[in-house]
Design an enzyme around this catalytic site. Sequence first.
Site, PDB file in Angstrom:
ATOM      1  N   CYS A  19      -5.341  12.901  -9.365  1.00 14.09           N
ATOM      2  CA  CYS A  19      -6.587  13.650  -9.210  1.00 14.09           C
ATOM      3  C   CYS A  19      -6.996  13.758  -7.751  1.00 14.09           C
ATOM      4  CB  CYS A  19      -7.703  12.968  -9.972  1.00 14.09           C
ATOM      5  SG  CYS A  19      -7.543  13.213 -11.716  1.00 14.09           S
TER       6      CYS A  19
ATOM      7  N   HIS B 233      -7.611   7.010  15.823  1.00  9.38           N
ATOM      8  CA  HIS B 233      -8.748   6.719  14.940  1.00  9.38           C
ATOM      9  C   HIS B 233      -8.435   5.655  13.886  1.00  9.38           C
ATOM     10  CE1 HIS B 233      -7.706   9.123  11.192  1.00  9.38           C
ATOM     11  NE2 HIS B 233      -6.726   9.422  12.005  1.00  9.38           N
TER      12      HIS B 233
END
Lengths: 125, 412
Positions: free
Chosen positions: B332, B202
Site C-alpha cells: 500500500c 539529510h
Amino acid sequence: MYTEQVMDHFQNPRNMGEVENPDGVGEVGNPQCGDVMRITIKVGDNETIEDVKFKTLGCGAAIATSSMVTEMAKGKTLVEAQEISKKAVADALGGLPPQKMHCSNLASDGLKKAIEDYRAKQADK
Amino acid sequence: MNQDIFLDNAATTRTDPEVLEAMMPWLGDNYGSPATLYAFGAQAKQAIEQARQQLADLIGSEAKDLYFTSGATESNNWAIKGVCDALESKGRHIITEQAEHHSILLPCRYMEKKGWEVTYLPVDSDGLVDPADVKAAIREDTVLISIVHGNHEIGTIQPIAEIGAIAREAGVAFHVNAAQTVGHIPVDVEELSCDLMSISGHKFYGPKGVGALFARRGVRISPLIHGGGQEKKRRAGTHNVPGIVGLGKAAELARKNLKAESQRMAGLRDYIMEKIEANLEDIRLNGHRTKRLPNNVNYSIEGIEGESIMLSLSYPTAEDARAIFVSTGSACVSGTLEPSHILLSLGVPAELAHGSVRISLSRENTREDADYALNALFEVAERLRSMSPVYKRGAKQCASADSEDCDCESSC
C-alpha cells in the site's frame, strides 16, 4: 492522501465484528495481497439485511470501505444490497486514491459473496 | 513544542540547528558562485573546499576524491552509469544484490536494457550477502560491483571490507552505497577497500538535496551531468553552496559525536527490540540481529497490514495523544501491488512483508519517546488484530494451505 470520511471510518469503524449464527458469509481477498475481508449477514423478513458486520485485514482504504459497505447495506433488501457498487462505496467516502480503487475496494464484492452464500444455503434447504 | 515522535529517520532527519546556522550566510548575502574568479566567488570556493575536507575527514578519504552531488540517488546513478560508460570496452557485466535500494536496482536495470548483464546476488534470511558468492560471480568482463553498506529498510550491515578485498584482488571497481552508515557508524574508505562511495546529507542531520560521491583517484568514471567545468569537469552545474556547507558541517558534527552516539543509539535500539519481543506474539525480526544499523528496528507483525499500523500511529484518535511516524514495507505504501522487494528477497512471505513496521531512530529520540511509541504500537496491533479475519494467536495463519495457490494479480 485519504479523505476525512475515509479516516473517520478507518479510526471509528462501524459494524466491526461477526454476526452470531450468520445467514450468509462472504470472504474476499487473500493475505498475500495484504487484504482480506469477511462479511457476515443476518437476513430478516422480506429478505432485508437485518444485521451486517465485517472483519478486515488490510490498509486504511480496505478497512474504511468495509465499514462503509456495512452502513450502506443495513436495512436494504438483498436485491438492493447486491447493487451497491465499488464506485458507490468510494463515492460515499468522498473518493479513494486511484491505486486503492483497484486493490483495496473489495468490500462490495464481500457483501455480494455473503448474499450469494445466503441464497445457496436457502436453495439447499 | 512539537510533541510528535518522529521514528522515520532512515527516510530523513531533522537538519541540525548548527548546520542550519552554518548554511544561512550562503543563502543570504554570500551568494557568489565558487566557479567565479573575483573575491566574492572565492569566498564560496573556500567554503565548499572546507566542506570537502570536513566530509573527507569523516570517511578517511582524500578531499580531492570527493565530488558533490544532489544526494545519494544521483551518486548511485552516477557510479553505475559512469563506471559502465567509462569501462564499456573492458566488459559489460555488473554485480549487485537483490535487497538493494531502487536507486541501485533501477540504474542496473537501465544498463540491462542497454545490453549489459547484471548479476543480482541473493541474500540470506537476515539480508546478508555471502562474500564467497561475490567472488564466484566475478567474470572476465565484470567492471563493477555495487553493494550497500547498511540496508535502509532492514538495517543489515554487509561485510563490505571482505567484499572490498575480493574486488580489489580481482581488479574490479567496487561501489558502496553508504547513505545509511556515514555519520551513524564509523566509515573508512581505506578499511572498506572501496573505490566509490555514495553519501547523503539529510540522512545524518544535514540538509536535503546534497550529497557526494567518493571516487578514488584512478577509478575511471564518465560524468553523468555534462555542462560547466565544476568539480574538475566531472559533475557540472553551479554548486549548491548552502547545501554543501551544511553537509560539511553535518560531517564535522557527526565525527565529533560518532562513537558515543552510535553506542547510545544501539542501546535504545536493543531496548526497543527487547520490549517488542516481550510484548508482541507472532512477530518476525527483519534483518540481522547484531550486524545491524544502530538506529534500525524492523518487525513483521502477523495478521495485520503495515499501512493501517502506520496510519493508526500517525493519526491517533485521543485528543492529547502524540502522533508517531514510522514506515512499512507494505504494498500500500510502495505504490505497487507488491510488498517490499527487500523483505521478499529475505524469503519473508508476502503476507508478513505487508505487515512490516520499521522504526528508525535519531539522536533526538529518548527512552521516554520509545516507551510512549511502543505502548501505542502494542495498542494498535491489538486493535487491528481484533479486526483481522485471519489472525489467530499463536497459529501460523500465513502458512495456510490456500495461500499456496494465491493468484495475487487477479485478487488484489
